[in-house]
Design an enzyme around this catalytic site. Structure first.
Site, PDB file in Angstrom:
ATOM      1  N   ARG A  84       0.850  -1.186   0.000  1.00 27.12           N
ATOM      2  CA  ARG A  84       0.000   0.000   0.000  1.00 27.12           C
ATOM      3  C   ARG A  84       0.886   1.236   0.000  1.00 27.12           C
ATOM      4  O   ARG A  84       1.719   1.412   0.900  1.00 27.12           O
ATOM      5  CB  ARG A  84      -0.919   0.013   1.228  1.00 27.12           C
ATOM      6  CG  ARG A  84      -1.752   1.269   1.251  1.00 27.12           C
ATOM      7  CD  ARG A  84      -2.615   1.451   2.480  1.00 27.12           C
ATOM      8  NE  ARG A  84      -3.226   2.763   2.367  1.00 27.12           N
ATOM      9  CZ  ARG A  84      -3.610   3.528   3.374  1.00 27.12           C
ATOM     10  NH1 ARG A  84      -3.475   3.093   4.617  1.00 27.12           N
ATOM     11  NH2 ARG A  84      -4.122   4.715   3.164  1.00 27.12           N
ATOM     12  N   HIS A 129      -2.990  11.023   0.353  1.00 28.38           N
ATOM     13  CA  HIS A 129      -2.579  10.797   1.746  1.00 28.38           C
ATOM     14  C   HIS A 129      -2.010  12.120   2.297  1.00 28.38           C
ATOM     15  O   HIS A 129      -0.823  12.225   2.602  1.00 28.38           O
ATOM     16  CB  HIS A 129      -1.556   9.654   1.813  1.00 28.38           C
ATOM     17  CG  HIS A 129      -1.406   9.023   3.175  1.00 28.38           C
ATOM     18  ND1 HIS A 129      -1.610   7.682   3.413  1.00 28.38           N
ATOM     19  CD2 HIS A 129      -1.057   9.555   4.378  1.00 28.38           C
ATOM     20  CE1 HIS A 129      -1.384   7.416   4.704  1.00 28.38           C
ATOM     21  NE2 HIS A 129      -1.041   8.535   5.307  1.00 28.38           N
ATOM     22  N   GLU A 174      -7.783   8.454   5.883  1.00 30.45           N
ATOM     23  CA  GLU A 174      -8.113   8.920   7.229  1.00 30.45           C
ATOM     24  C   GLU A 174      -8.558  10.370   7.332  1.00 30.45           C
ATOM     25  O   GLU A 174      -7.920  11.170   8.022  1.00 30.45           O
ATOM     26  CB  GLU A 174      -6.882   8.771   8.145  1.00 30.45           C
ATOM     27  CG  GLU A 174      -6.515   7.368   8.482  1.00 30.45           C
ATOM     28  CD  GLU A 174      -5.523   7.309   9.660  1.00 30.45           C
ATOM     29  OE1 GLU A 174      -5.156   8.357  10.205  1.00 30.45           O
ATOM     30  OE2 GLU A 174      -5.138   6.204  10.024  1.00 30.45           O
ATOM     31  N   ASN A 315      -8.233   1.463   9.295  1.00 26.92           N
ATOM     32  CA  ASN A 315      -6.970   1.601  10.028  1.00 26.92           C
ATOM     33  C   ASN A 315      -7.281   1.549  11.512  1.00 26.92           C
ATOM     34  O   ASN A 315      -8.241   2.171  11.970  1.00 26.92           O
ATOM     35  CB  ASN A 315      -6.298   2.957   9.749  1.00 26.92           C
ATOM     36  CG  ASN A 315      -5.841   3.113   8.310  1.00 26.92           C
ATOM     37  OD1 ASN A 315      -6.005   2.212   7.493  1.00 26.92           O
ATOM     38  ND2 ASN A 315      -5.269   4.258   7.998  1.00 26.92           N
ATOM     39  N   TYR A 317      -5.214   1.721  15.406  1.00 25.53           N
ATOM     40  CA  TYR A 317      -3.981   1.819  16.187  1.00 25.53           C
ATOM     41  C   TYR A 317      -4.194   1.618  17.682  1.00 25.53           C
ATOM     42  O   TYR A 317      -3.398   0.990  18.350  1.00 25.53           O
ATOM     43  CB  TYR A 317      -3.319   3.184  15.976  1.00 25.53           C
ATOM     44  CG  TYR A 317      -2.597   3.301  14.650  1.00 25.53           C
ATOM     45  CD1 TYR A 317      -1.265   2.930  14.523  1.00 25.53           C
ATOM     46  CD2 TYR A 317      -3.262   3.775  13.522  1.00 25.53           C
ATOM     47  CE1 TYR A 317      -0.600   3.029  13.307  1.00 25.53           C
ATOM     48  CE2 TYR A 317      -2.613   3.870  12.298  1.00 25.53           C
ATOM     49  CZ  TYR A 317      -1.285   3.497  12.197  1.00 25.53           C
ATOM     50  OH  TYR A 317      -0.639   3.585  10.997  1.00 25.53           O
ATOM     51  N   GLU A 386      -3.915  -0.245   7.883  1.00 24.18           N
ATOM     52  CA  GLU A 386      -2.826   0.278   8.724  1.00 24.18           C
ATOM     53  C   GLU A 386      -3.004  -0.252  10.130  1.00 24.18           C
ATOM     54  O   GLU A 386      -4.118  -0.263  10.662  1.00 24.18           O
ATOM     55  CB  GLU A 386      -2.832   1.817   8.809  1.00 24.18           C
ATOM     56  CG  GLU A 386      -2.177   2.521   7.651  1.00 24.18           C
ATOM     57  CD  GLU A 386      -2.125   4.035   7.857  1.00 24.18           C
ATOM     58  OE1 GLU A 386      -1.888   4.487   8.997  1.00 24.18           O
ATOM     59  OE2 GLU A 386      -2.341   4.762   6.870  1.00 24.18           O
TER      60      GLU A 386
HETATM   61  C1  PNW Z   1      -2.020   7.360  10.568  1.00 25.26           C
HETATM   62  N1  PNW Z   1      -4.628   8.640  16.351  1.00 25.26           N
HETATM   63  O1  PNW Z   1      -2.303   8.507  11.323  1.00 25.26           O
HETATM   64  C2  PNW Z   1      -1.588   7.830   9.197  1.00 25.26           C
HETATM   65  O2  PNW Z   1      -2.410   7.322   8.168  1.00 25.26           O
HETATM   66  C3  PNW Z   1      -0.147   7.580   8.892  1.00 25.26           C
HETATM   67  O3  PNW Z   1       0.278   8.426   7.859  1.00 25.26           O
HETATM   68  C4  PNW Z   1       0.666   7.739  10.150  1.00 25.26           C
HETATM   69  O4  PNW Z   1       2.038   7.746   9.921  1.00 25.26           O
HETATM   70  C5  PNW Z   1       0.270   6.614  11.087  1.00 25.26           C
HETATM   71  O5  PNW Z   1      -1.128   6.569  11.280  1.00 25.26           O
HETATM   72  C6  PNW Z   1       0.934   6.670  12.454  1.00 25.26           C
HETATM   73  O6  PNW Z   1       0.590   7.848  13.128  1.00 25.26           O
HETATM   74  C7  PNW Z   1      -2.871   8.453  12.585  1.00 25.26           C
HETATM   75  O7  PNW Z   1      -4.349   9.630  17.102  1.00 25.26           O
HETATM   76  C8  PNW Z   1      -2.575   9.483  13.443  1.00 25.26           C
HETATM   77  O8  PNW Z   1      -5.407   7.708  16.790  1.00 25.26           O
HETATM   78  C9  PNW Z   1      -3.161   9.549  14.689  1.00 25.26           C
HETATM   79  C10 PNW Z   1      -4.043   8.548  15.087  1.00 25.26           C
HETATM   80  C11 PNW Z   1      -4.353   7.490  14.236  1.00 25.26           C
HETATM   81  C12 PNW Z   1      -3.747   7.449  12.983  1.00 25.26           C
END
Ligand code: PNW
Length: 482
Positions: A84, A129, A174, A315, A317, A386
């Site tokens: 990706r 992006h 996102e 995505n 996290y 992601e």
């Molecule tokens: C994503 N949160 O951003 C982005 O798609 C990427 O470009 C980035 O490098 C990656 O995650 C890591 O940060 C996020 O606060 C930024 O939950 C913040 C959050 C989630 C995703």
């Protein structure tokens, strides 16, 4: 294969896709090389370096524009099914519009596509992006509905030029993250802190732009190219602080509707979620606004947006705990989307932290998120695009391995026990790169990049070997990840 001494070992379905992810601004560098135009992140980092942790920028980053062959060789070695990555809009149209094409940029991506094809690696392509051409940011960026037309011209050109190589398109990455961090805060480009408005206008324009891009593909390209189009959505899983308190349960659900639902509802069910309309309209009225801070879709727009996600690009996290703070008819002085939700967020002290301020290791949150999406939107095909972990450049990155292991086990459980359709998983990220407002301080890569070396030396981490092994065996030990 003998599993005996490895505890319980789970196997991924044969057709499950493993991949890795990156994005153009974060890895390419070459910010003004070979005819590329300025993006809003170039503008933001050059003009407001103090907003980036280490005052850095991505002028050079991993220099993947010049080193893509080396990067693709790692993909080949890992034996991923897909890669990706994203296309830089200002590298294709330097001023954002289609009156001037930068053919050197076009040829760069064609070279990448050809190399991936040679190695049988499926490209999963993000059209946008976060690197908006700066001239379009000057027009108001994602708060200006005119952007929909410019985006339409850009995506049509990409489908024409690259469509023969691509089966999985992602229109926008996102929007939730950028509409919060870039249009309701000064943290991300463009840094327009338009309190109580930016969050909603930004979502409105993103949804219309996505739907246009989707229809252009279906109407003009699908017949010959047969690909799928999606918008990439992210959200933290929201867990009630006190599960036995009904008001906490409602607060968590409300927060999910204001974040994931703000996009999912228009895409799958039509129009904004009811709770969003109720709360924002009510508060706008009580605050004396002549019209709601939430822009309204016409019925034509509602129909135009509904049904425009061929698969659910997700995505994930991390997670938050949620509790209610005030009745939405109260606390009217502050105008913000946070106050419109009437909640506060916190974390559970038992969740292992990463080195990044917002990222805690909560694997079951991914399973919960998958189930929430499946239940809300009638079981769409989910593609995790992601998931990853931040540390401070450790080569023996066992905390990352632990994070990945847990999240992949919970993905498997969503497939096997909850019977959800999850078709694949992209690890963020192939290599260390420019981590937005964290600069180069936080590293997400399974390949380390030495940003102080002339050749930007790439060194594989322990997690790289772990992932390579997982892709080969397609099995994972989930005994410690209930
Ligand atoms: C994503 N949160 O951003 C982005 O798609 C990427 O470009 C980035 O490098 C990656 O995650 C890591 O940060 C996020 O606060 C930024 O939950 C913040 C959050 C989630 C995703």
């Amino acid at each position: 294969i003998n599993f005996v001494s490895f505890g319980r070992t789970d196997k991924f379905p044969d057709n499950f896709l493993f991949g890795v992810a990156t994005s153009a601004y974060q890895i390419e560098g070459a910010w003004n090389q070979s005819g590329k135009g300025e993006s809003m992140w170039d503008w933001f980092t050059h003009n407001f370096p103090e907003r980036i942790q280490d005052t850095s920028n991505a002028d050079i980053a991993c220099d993947s524009y010049n080193r893509y062959e080396e990067d693709v060789s790692f993909l080949k070695d890992l034996n991923v099914s897909f890669y990706r990555f994203s296309i830089s809009w200002p590298r294709i149209f330097p001023n954002g519009q289609n009156n001037r094409v930068n053919w050197e940029g076009v040829n760069y991506y064609i070279a990448v596509f050809k190399l991936l094809k040679e190695f049988n690696i499926e490209p999963v392509v993000t059209l946008y992006h976060w690197d908006l051409p700066q001239p379009l940011n000057n027009l108001g960026g994602w708060t200006n509905p005119l952007l929909v037309d410019y985006f339409a011209n850009y995506v049509r050109f990409c489908y024409e030029q690259f469509g023969q190589y691509v089966k999985y398109w992602i229109t926008l990455n996102e929007p939730q993250t950028t509409c919060i961090n870039g249009y309701s805060s000064t943290e991300f480009a463009p840094g327009y802190n338009i309190k109580g408005l930016g969050f909603y206008y930004c979502a409105y324009v993103h949804l219309l732009a996505h739907a246009r891009a989707y229809h252009i593909y279906k109407d003009e390209f699908y017949e010959t190219q047969q690909g799928k189009v999606s918008i990439d959505l992210t959200m933290r899983w929201m867990e009630p602080l006190n599960k036995s308190d009904e008001s906490h349960v409602l607060a968590a659900e409300r927060t999910l509707q204001f974040t994931m639902g703000l996009y999912g509802h228009p895409l799958y069910l039509g129009d904004w979620p009811q709770i969003v309309k109720d709360n924002v309209d009510k508060r706008s009225e009580l605050q004396g606004y002549a019209r709601s801070r939430l822009p309204k879709f016409t019925s034509e727009q509602i129909d135009f947006i509904k049904g425009t996600n061929d698969y659910f690009a997700l995505n994930y996290y991390t997670s938050n705990l949620v509790y209610p703070t005030h009745d939405i008819t109260e606390d009217l002085n502050e105008t913000s989307y946070g106050k419109d939700m009437g909640v506060s967020l916190s974390i559970d002290s038992s969740w292992p932290s990463s080195t990044s301020s917002w990222l805690y290791n909560v694997p079951y949150g991914l399973r919960s998120m998958i189930n929430w999406v499946a239940e809300q939107y009638d079981n769409p095909e989910i593609f995790i695009l992601e998931n990853g972990f931040a540390d401070l450049h450790t080569l023996d990155d066992y905390d990352r391995i632990n994070y990945l292991n847990g999240h992949l086990c919970h993905t498997l459980r969503a497939i096997n026990e909850d019977k959800r359709t999850v078709i694949g998983y992209a690890l963020w990220s192939l290599m260390d790169n420019f981590e937005w407002s964290d600069g180069y301080e936080q590293s997400f890569g399974i390949i380390a990049v030495d940003f102080s070396s002339v050749n930007l030396t790439r060194t594989v981490r322990a997690s790289y070997e772990w992932y390579k092994n997982l892709i080969e065996s397609r099995t994972i030990d989930c005994e410690d990840f209930e």
